[in-house]
Motif scaffolding. Structure first.
Motif, short mmCIF file in Angstrom:
data_model
loop_
_atom_site.label_atom_id
_atom_site.label_comp_id
_atom_site.label_asym_id
_atom_site.label_seq_id
_atom_site.Cartn_x
_atom_site.Cartn_y
_atom_site.Cartn_z
N HIS A 58 34.44 36.98 39.43
CA HIS A 58 33.18 37.78 39.38
C HIS A 58 32.15 37.19 40.35
CE1 HIS A 58 34.77 40.08 35.90
NE2 HIS A 58 35.28 38.62 35.55
N MET A 61 27.92 39.46 40.15
CA MET A 61 28.05 40.59 39.51
C MET A 61 26.93 40.67 38.65
SD MET A 61 31.11 41.33 36.94
CE MET A 61 30.64 40.07 35.42
N PHE A 63 25.25 41.26 35.21
CA PHE A 63 26.02 41.03 33.75
C PHE A 63 25.10 40.51 32.95
CE2 PHE A 63 29.10 38.58 31.30
CZ PHE A 63 29.67 39.78 30.66
N PHE A 148 37.25 47.06 29.66
CA PHE A 148 36.83 46.04 28.66
C PHE A 148 37.01 46.79 27.43
CE2 PHE A 148 34.70 44.88 32.73
CZ PHE A 148 34.67 43.40 32.60
N TYR A 151 32.47 43.92 24.52
CA TYR A 151 30.96 44.30 25.22
C TYR A 151 30.67 45.53 24.68
CZ TYR A 151 31.88 40.01 27.85
OH TYR A 151 32.22 38.67 28.02
N HIS A 179 40.71 43.39 29.52
CA HIS A 179 39.98 42.23 28.84
C HIS A 179 40.29 42.73 27.25
CE1 HIS A 179 36.25 39.66 27.82
NE2 HIS A 179 36.73 40.21 26.55
N HIS A 235 42.87 36.98 31.10
CA HIS A 235 42.24 35.76 30.29
C HIS A 235 43.08 35.71 28.91
CE1 HIS A 235 39.28 38.33 28.77
NE2 HIS A 235 38.44 38.43 29.70
N MET A 284 32.05 31.48 26.99
CA MET A 284 32.70 32.33 27.93
C MET A 284 33.43 33.22 26.95
SD MET A 284 35.79 30.73 29.90
CE MET A 284 36.25 32.33 30.47
N SER A 285 33.89 34.46 27.41
CA SER A 285 34.74 35.19 26.35
C SER A 285 36.06 35.62 27.14
CB SER A 285 34.16 36.55 26.18
OG SER A 285 32.80 36.39 25.56
N ASP A 312 38.64 33.42 36.14
CA ASP A 312 37.49 34.44 35.59
C ASP A 312 36.08 33.92 36.18
OD1 ASP A 312 36.31 36.30 34.33
OD2 ASP A 312 36.65 35.57 32.27
N CYS A 314 32.99 32.99 36.62
CA CYS A 314 31.69 33.76 36.60
C CYS A 314 30.64 32.95 35.93
CB CYS A 314 31.83 34.88 35.37
SG CYS A 314 30.81 35.95 35.18
N ASN A 333 27.73 35.07 29.47
CA ASN A 333 29.05 34.87 29.18
C ASN A 333 29.83 34.45 30.62
OD1 ASN A 333 30.80 36.70 26.46
ND2 ASN A 333 28.71 35.77 26.70
N GLY A 334 30.39 33.24 30.53
CA GLY A 334 31.19 32.93 31.66
C GLY A 334 31.01 31.41 32.17
N1 DUC Z 1 33.96 36.80 30.17
C1 DUC Z 1 33.35 36.06 30.83
O1 DUC Z 1 33.05 35.07 30.02
N2 DUC Z 1 32.45 36.33 31.56
C2 DUC Z 1 32.64 37.60 32.61
C3 DUC Z 1 33.50 38.70 31.83
C4 DUC Z 1 34.11 38.09 30.82
O2 DUC Z 1 35.03 39.04 30.44
#
Ligand code: DUC
Ligand code: ZN
Ligand code: ZN
Ligand code: ZN
Length: 483
Positions: A58, A61, A63, A148, A151, A179, A235, A284-285, A312, A314, A333-334
């Motif tokens: 990403h 991006m 976000f 997704f 979120y 995701h 992920h 992060m997710s 991932d 980000c 998140n990232g």
């Molecule tokens: N997870 C993250 O941690 N960052 C970007 C998007 C996501 O799904």
């Protein structure tokens, strides 16, 4: 002008042998013994491998109220520095925005890329416009659509939208990505934690337990099966999700799982660090998991039930992470990882004996090239292939430090870890872009890699068995309708 990579051991996803590689016009033209060329790169003592492909980044991006800090300049420099020669980034329409509009934004940003790249397109809302534009997106060489399941209130799509989009993917020969986290449950758990005063970064992990990932992965697999389409799960961080993928594959479903280098090598004890910044930088997710989940992911790579290692990537700066002081749900998140994916996987996978060098090539490059239908142009050391090559020196080592990284952020989640197995050279379509840590890459050198649908082999089990095809029963009589 020709370049020869000389004296190394060529390692591909299925072979390992001594040989020189001759490159002309950005492509491999010959593999053999005693080759000569205008420029000679000494690969003695090294492995000559297909450059890494990171299927999940990403860059720049929008976000969670900000922009991820690495753009196509710093992000692709980081990629090359670590031996990755292609990235697949996510074009992300905001809900209500057209897909082609978002694609234009990503086209504009990516002109700065130092290495080749492709895009996945995200489906963040559903409408006739999205349905129609998906065809145009495929015609422009983007054959993968990301969804997704988390979120909520932002990017999340519901099951009806997932099913509609998956069916559209099936018609177009495209592959849906998910995701997989149950966004409704995450929202409920987050609210509960906050109400109880649990607002620190550690609460992020409690709000997204493995069950939310396992549930969503199972759901996405079943919806994909009913839509008659294969599925790529991004992920995969835990046994619950991995187990669903294993089971699906064993049943003949075409489902691929992608663990991240972060989940393989960092665990949930990071969130217990008393330093708020330390923990928030690792939000992060999905979140980091415990050792048992990590073992499951490593086993999946060895066994083939998990297919590709991604990042991932980000990345957010410490200042950006601090948007979430007092409310963990606002921490962007990232995490980063583009520069570290190959060296970390080599160090903790190959050097420990968990993976063979061939398996390393498969999970960092060749498998994703095959899934994305760009093999053997990418992901191969073969005459005719693009000269995207990493010459990996198993004895070259360093200590990872934010001070020396290409990424634009001010920390590194792998800070202080020693990695062994660093690039001596990295070539992007024949251009030497890295020499023992020194960068010679070129902004704008990277090109968009257009893809085409992979064809009939990518069919889900249900569609070729016609399990879901309805058959109308001819009845002997139909009674008058009741009141
Ligand atoms: N997870 C993250 O941690 N960052 C970007 C998007 C996501 O799904
Ligand atoms: Zn995600
Ligand atoms: Zn992502
Ligand atoms: Zn160039």
């Amino acid at each position: 002008m020709s370049t020869v990579i000389k004296g190394g051991t060529i390692v591909t996803a299925d072979l390992s042998y001594e040989g020189d590689v001759r490159i002309e016009g950005g492509r491999i033209v010959e593999i053999g013994a005693n080759l000569t060329g205008d420029e000679v790169l000494d690969a003695s003592g090294c492995y000559v491998m297909p450059g890494g492909i990171d299927p999940h980044t990403h860059l720049e991006m929008p976000f969670m109220g900000t922009y991820s800090a690495d753009d196509f300049d710093s992000g692709t420099r980081a990629a090359l520095a670590g031996g990755t020669t292609m990235v697949v980034d996510f074009a992300l329409p905001s809900p209500g925005q057209g897909l082609l509009d978002a694609l234009q934004m990503w086209d504009n940003k990516s002109t700065r890329a130092h290495c080749d790249y492709s895009f996945h397109m995200a489906v963040t809302w559903w409408s006739e416009q999205v349905f129609n534009e998906m065809k145009e997106v495929v015609d422009r060489g983007i054959t993968t659509f990301k969804h997704f399941m988390a979120y909520k209130g932002a990017l999340m799509v519901n099951d009806d939208e997932l099913f509609a989009s998956f069916q559209r993917c099936a018609e177009l020969g495209a592959i849906p990505l998910v995701h997989a986290e149950n966004g409704d449950v995450v929202a409920e758990l987050s609210a509960k934690l906050l109400a109880a005063g649990n607002n620190g970064p550690e609460a992020h992990a409690y709000s997204r337990p493995p069950q939310v990932e396992g549930e969503a992965t199972n759901r996405a697999i079943m919806i994909a099966d009913m839509a008659g389409v294969p599925l790529y799960v991004v992920h995969v961080s835990c046994e619950e999700s991995h187990e669903a993928i294993r089971r699906a594959r064993q049943a003949g479903k075409r489902v691929w799982g992608e663990p991240l280098i972060q989940h393989l090598t960092l665990d949930d004890s990071e969130y217990a660090n008393p330093d708020w910044d330390h923990a928030a930088r690792r939000v992060m997710s999905p979140p980091f998991r415990n050792k048992a989940h990590q073992d499951s992911l490593w086993a999946g790579l060895a066994a083939g039930s998990l297919s590709c290692v991604a990042t991932d990537h980000c990345a957010f700066t410490t200042d950006q992470k601090r948007y979430g002081v007092g409310d963990f749900t606002k921490i962007p998140n990232g995490t980063g990882g583009l520069e570290d994916r190959l060296p970390m996987l080599w160090t903790q996978g190959v050097a420990t004996g968990r993976l063979t060098p061939q398996e390393f090539v498969a999970v960092t490059s060749t498998n994703i090239a095959k899934i994305l239908n760009i093999y053997p142009r990418k992901g191969a050391i073969l005459a005719g292939a693009d000269a995207d090559i990493v010459v990996l020196d198993p004895n070259r080592e360093k200590v990872i430090s934010a001070k020396t990284q290409q990424s634009a952020i001010d920390y590194n989640v792998f800070e202080g870890m020693t990695v062994k197995g660093l690039p001596r050279f990295v070539l992007s379509r024949g251009k030497v872009s890295v020499t023992e840590g020194a960068m010679s890459s070129e902004e704008g050198h990277g090109q968009f890699v257009a893809r085409t649908p992979a064809g009939p082999v990518n069919k889900a089990l249900s569609s070729w068995k016609e399990l879901t095809a309805p058959r109308k029963v001819e009845r002997t009589g139909i009674p008058a309708s009741g009141v």
